[in-house]
Structures are given as C-alpha cells and as structure tokens.
Design an enzyme around this catalytic site. Structure first.
Site, short mmCIF file in Angstrom:
data_model
loop_
_atom_site.label_atom_id
_atom_site.label_comp_id
_atom_site.label_asym_id
_atom_site.label_seq_id
_atom_site.Cartn_x
_atom_site.Cartn_y
_atom_site.Cartn_z
N ASP A 1 11.94 13.72 -4.81
CA ASP A 1 12.44 15.02 -5.78
C ASP A 1 12.38 14.62 -7.47
O ASP A 1 13.04 13.87 -8.00
CB ASP A 1 14.09 15.09 -5.45
CG ASP A 1 14.07 15.82 -4.07
OD1 ASP A 1 13.11 16.02 -3.38
OD2 ASP A 1 15.21 16.15 -3.72
N GLU B 1 13.45 19.37 6.43
CA GLU B 1 13.61 18.86 7.82
C GLU B 1 14.21 19.05 8.73
O GLU B 1 15.56 19.33 8.42
CB GLU B 1 13.27 17.24 7.49
CG GLU B 1 12.16 16.81 6.92
CD GLU B 1 12.46 15.21 6.56
OE1 GLU B 1 11.29 14.57 6.07
OE2 GLU B 1 13.43 14.59 6.46
N THR C 1 6.03 13.00 9.61
CA THR C 1 5.88 12.48 8.52
C THR C 1 5.52 10.78 8.68
O THR C 1 5.47 10.68 9.91
CB THR C 1 6.94 12.35 7.48
OG1 THR C 1 8.21 11.79 8.11
CG2 THR C 1 7.35 13.72 7.04
N GLU D 1 1.96 14.21 7.77
CA GLU D 1 2.08 14.16 6.38
C GLU D 1 2.28 12.71 6.10
O GLU D 1 2.83 11.81 6.74
CB GLU D 1 3.35 14.79 5.68
CG GLU D 1 3.12 16.34 6.10
CD GLU D 1 4.61 17.03 5.25
OE1 GLU D 1 5.44 16.25 4.61
OE2 GLU D 1 4.48 18.35 5.28
N LEU E 1 5.15 8.85 1.60
CA LEU E 1 5.18 8.41 0.24
C LEU E 1 3.59 8.56 -0.38
O LEU E 1 2.69 8.50 0.33
CB LEU E 1 5.42 6.77 0.28
CG LEU E 1 6.88 6.58 0.73
CD1 LEU E 1 6.88 5.00 0.87
CD2 LEU E 1 7.86 6.88 -0.46
#
Length: 614
Positions: free
Chosen positions: A236, A320, A480, A518, A521
């Site tokens: 973020d 999520e 992810t 995805e 990191l």
C-alpha cells in the site's frame, strides 16, 4: 528544458535519489543505443541457446535472491541477472537505497518515455495533444494461445481531487506497455474516492479520463471494485479511507468493524457479520456495493465488454475474500505469525449463537476460540492449533471452523449474486481474488489460513468449496503468490507456496472454474518469470496437463519496471506468456526476439518522449 530523468523517477517513487553531477558524459554515452550495437548483440547471442547458470559447490544453481512470503523486494539492483541464494531471514521492505536507485546511466534511450512517465505534475492540468502516428505492435507467434497479461496500475492513479495522477506520465507509460504487447491494465476503483462524500453521490472524475486513455492505447481494463481501505497492508503506497459517511456510522456502532477477542477493531472493511443489516444510512453494506457497481455500469456502459472486460469484486481487506486476520498496520501482525480470528463483534457472535443452537450445542455459541494464541504466535504456541490434541481437530473446532469459513463463503455468495445481476448482458467477466497464505502450510492445522477464513488443513480441502461457489456464479478464481518457490521462503515457517498453488489449481480444475493469477510481490527477474510461466500452464505433477490460466496480472507498473534490464526481461516474459506452453522456443531465443522488439519500437517510444519533454 527537459527534466532530469532520475529526478522524474524519484518524484513518482516518493524517494529522493542522489545524482552525481559529474556523471554527465558517462551517462549520456550509456543511454545511447545504436542499431548496429543491437544487431551485434543479437548476432552474438544467436550462437548459443542454452541458458548459462553458475553453480555453487554444493550443486545449487545460482538464482535470484529469496523473498519473504509477503514482504521484501528483490535485493539485486540488476534483477534480470541471476544471483546466489541468501540465507538471511525475511526482512521488511525498505526505501530505495542509492545503490538500488535508478540512474540516468541505467536507462536505455528507447525506454526514455517510460522513465519520463514518472515526471511530477504539480502544475495545473495541461491539455494533452500527444498524437501517436500508429501502434507498431509486433504480435507474438501463435496469437490466440497462451495467457493474456495485464499490468496493475499504481494504487493512486486517481487522486483524491478526482484527477488522473501524473497525466502525461500515465499516458506515456500506457503507450510503453502497449508496445510491449501487454493485453491490458488493472485499476482500483476506490469506493472511498467515488462515493466518499455522501451516499449515492458518485464522482467518476479521473476514472473517466483514465478509461478513455486506456481505450486510446488499445488496452483492455480489469476494473477492481475496491470496497476496502487502502493503507496498512503490504504494497500500500498511499492512504485512501472508506467513504466518510461509512466511517461516521462505524464510529457510532463499533461492531460494524471486524473485532478480535481482545476487542481490537479493524476498519479496513465493513464486517461481513452485518451484510444484511441496514446500518449504513439506511442501506445494508451489500446494497451499497450493488448500488456502486450499478452506478459504475451506467457510467461506463459504452466501454463494457470492449475496453472494460473484467470486474474484480472486492470482498475484504486488500480486496480479497478473507477476514483481516493479519493486519500489518501499527505493527499488530508480522510475518510469519498465525494471525487471529475476527468474529467477536456482536453481529458475528449473534450468528455463531444461532448456529450453535441449531447444532444442539448452545454452549458453543457464546464466543469464538480463546485459546488460539496471538497474532504473532506460531501454531505450536497456541493450544487450538497444536499438532497433537489441538482444538482445530476436535468436534468443537470442526463446528467453529465450518461456521467461520461458511460465513465467508456466504458473504461472497451475496455479493456475487448482486454483481451478476448488475453486469448481466454486458459481456464482462467477474472475478474474485483469494489470498495466497502459504506460511505454516506445511503444518497439520494450517493456522494462518484458518484465521483468514479458509478451512484448509491436512485433513480438509478449504479451496474446493470456494471454487465451487465461484463456479455457481460463473466467476473467475484469481489467486496470488504465483511467482514464489518453496525454497525461497523461510524453511522454519514451513512455507510452501508451490504446493499451495498446485492445490488451488487442482481445486479449480475439479470445480471447472477459470483460474487467473497474480504475483504477490514485485519481481523482475527471469527466475520468478519462469515460475509464473510454469504455474500459468499448469505444469506440475498431478495436474491434468490441459489448459492454462485465463489471465495473469503483473504487479505493478512502477519506476523499477522501466529500468533497462527489467524492461528487457519483462518484454521477453510477455512474449512467452502470449505464445503459451505449446511453444518450442527456449527462453534465450525469446530474449533475443524481445531485444530486437524493444529496438524496433524505439522510434515510437522516442516520439512520446519528445512530446513529454516539451
């Protein structure tokens, strides 16, 4: 006068980057790439096809540095090259150090537009008149096979003032992505920005322009309905609160927020326990989400199915489908802690009580587990999660975990029902993101997954029910941590991301639901790209050997992506993904083609760069 490129990158990154004033001549030379030099490079690399890797004395291949499961960035300033493994433990990400900072000498001339894309724009908005003569995109062989690749935009792509952040920068960057063969982009459409001031008052300023910009460049859009707060989770980079009027209601009734056993409130996302309670100025949270999506549909109906091809519906913290069991804000949780159950607000307890009475065990309904440890404990530190005799494997544990996980699935069910109704007959796909919680995956209890709401243990498959729920609504299962490998993670925490990805892929195959991926990191190195390619084609033992992911979204568009080595790796990665698993080309051959591809698009990129400089 043109701005210094290093200064422009630093502006976007929010980091002051020292510049050596005496490096002028050297930098100028380094940033110049001639056609003859490129052809010479191509001729040299064409003599070999196998990738050369150095090896350690113990036989291990030299690879990229390890990453913690959800923390640190690659440590190497040249991520396109392999590095030895490090045995250092996980570290939190730190600001860019001078040795990692992009400099003029590390920027290729043909990437100057992308670098200039990160110039600050503090002045009043300027009318754009950049006209690009044509898209000279080189299509990869076998188009129609492979996995389409999207790139996430920065979280603050639209400002709190409802304008496109760094407008010229965004325009040039999208042009660079298109030239690389990227299918499209993913953008967060923040609830707190659009409906921030008053219920039902939607301001699409900034998003209108950003969508048109994507359309102009021929990029498709994955739009994320971000009903959560930004700030406090890994990655973020800005703070965007929930709508002001929602925060006011939570202040009046604190039980609208997720609550742990110690009374700590979490304000990232409205508690799913009150999904059907008209607590937000007369509307239920689910009604608010539905109204928001309907307003989005009506405003962008001319782009749906053509430019806007997917709606990812946010269902919890970080967008999520999960509970906020591992909040990083204020140091509450740190990796690899087990997290904590989030079911102690009055609405969740009311539901638990009703479920216990229906099960004939009213004594089980007064509270959630109180012996499940603290946020930063490990499984064996908490009686509830112990390997032997742990409460998770008791009749009470089975009852509680079934209820806790079902509440999460029901939450997804309610929102997907609304989303499906809103977007029917629009040709857009709907997706839901599931978190890749892979630490302590090697234990029996899988404690971090349990506290997040995924009833996945050594004895129970927690992802199949989620996949089946998504299949009922025709939604995509977005997962992810696709880039991670088991050996890169701290072994004492029994992190097994590869095994987790395999389990999820098998669950989606069984439920016949599309799987998208995805990276968790930022990774720019070949080693991570190879792992993504393998996972995207379901190339693992036990898989059906058929099919590929329906899409992959790359995290994220930022200054590092446009550094010379990273960009070269990225272009090769995009080409390989588009060609699909049926290709017989080796990785180095694709790299040679990518190098040539970057070179031939140089006039296009320079054209945009010149326009930005003036």
């Amino acid at each position: 006068m043109a701005l210094n490129i290093t200064h422009q990158i630093a502006t976007l990154a929010g980091t002051k980057i020292p510049v050596d004033s005496g490096a002028g001549s050297g930098d100028s030379t380094a940033s110049t790439v001639s056609a003859s030099a490129v052809q010479k490079s191509l001729a040299a690399t064409s003599r070999r096809c196998r990738i050369q890797k150095s090896e350690f004395a113990d036989g291990r291949s030299s690879v990229s540095p390890p990453l913690s499961p959800c923390r640190s960035r690659p440590l190497s300033p040249s991520p396109c090259r392999s590095r030895p493994l490090s045995s250092s433990p996980c570290r939190s990400p730190s600001p860019l150090s001078p040795r990692m900072s992009p400099s003029l000498g590390g920027i290729r001339a043909d990437l100057s537009a992308a670098c200039l894309a990160f110039a600050t724009e503090l002045e009043a908005p300027v009318e754009e008149s950049i006209q690009v003569s044509e898209h000279r995109e080189v299509r990869a062989p076998g188009k129609g096979r492979g996995v389409p690749l999207y790139v996430m935009l920065p979280l603050d792509s639209v400002t709190m003032n409802h304008t496109v952040n760094r407008r010229k920068a965004m325009n040039a960057s999208l042009q660079a992505l298109k030239s690389a063969g990227v299918e499209g982009i993913m953008m967060d459409v923040w609830w707190g920005l659009v409906e921030g001031d008053a219920p039902g008052a939607y301001n699409w300023g900034g998003y209108n322009e950003l969508m048109e910009m994507a359309k102009k460049h021929g990029l498709k859009v994955q739009a994320v309905m971000s009903f959560h707060k930004c700030g406090g989770n890994v990655g973020d980079s800005c703070k965007i609160p929930l709508p002001r009027w929602v925060v006011e209601e939570i202040d009046k009734d604190q039980d609208l927020a997720y609550t742990d056993q110690w009374g700590r409130r979490n304000h990232e996302y409205v508690s799913l326990g009150c999904d059907t309670v008209p607590a937000l100025k007369g509307r239920t949270p689910v009604q608010c989400y539905a109204d928001f999506m309907r307003a989005f549909r009506d405003n962008f109906k001319h782009l749906l199915g053509d430019t806007i091809v997917e709606i990812q519906v946010g269902m919890g913290p970080a967008g999520e489908l999960r509970y906020p069991s591992y909040p990083e804000q204020d140091g509450v949780w740190s990796f690899p802690g087990i997290g904590a159950f989030q079911c102690f607000d009055k609405y969740m307890i009311s539901s638990l009580k009703a479920a216990a009475e229906a099960a004939g065990k009213p004594e089980w309904g007064s509270t959630g587990p109180t012996d499940a440890g603290h946020y930063n404990n490990w499984p064996e530190d908490a009686p509830f999660f112990k390997r032997e005799g742990g409460g998770w494997n008791s009749p009470y544990g089975e009852f509680f975990l079934s209820w806790y996980s079902q509440m999460l699935i029901d939450h997804g069910e309610r929102i997907l029902t609304s989303a499906k109704s809103v977007f029917e007959n629009t040709s857009v796909k709907i997706s839901v993101k599931i978190a890749g919680i892979h630490w302590h995956y090697g234990t029996r209890s899988h404690a971090p997954e349990l506290t997040a709401g995924y009833y996945n243990t050594r004895l129970q498959d927690g992802y199949l029910p989620i996949a089946q729920m998504l299949a009922r609504h025709g939604a995509i299962f977005n997962f992810t941590c696709i880039e991670m490998r088991d050996h890169e993670q701290p072994q004492d925490a029994l992190c097994l991301p590869e095994k987790l990805v395999k389990q999820v892929a098998l669950a989606t195959q069984k439920a016949q639901v599309p799987l998208a991926g995805e990276n968790a990191l930022p990774r720019y190195d070949e080693y991570a790209h190879e792992q993504i390619l393998q996972a995207a084609s379901f190339s693992f033992e036990g898989g059906s050997g058929e099919g590929e992911m329906c899409a992959f979204t790359y995290l994220r568009m930022n200054p590092q992506l446009f550094q010379a080595d990273n960009w070269r790796c990225f272009v090769a990665f995009v080409k390989k993904m588009k060609e699909g698993k049926g290709t017989h080309k080796c990785w180095e051959q694709v790299e040679r083609e990518a190098e040539h591809f970057v070179h031939v698009t140089e006039p296009l990129v320079k054209e945009v760069a010149v326009a930005l400089m003036h």
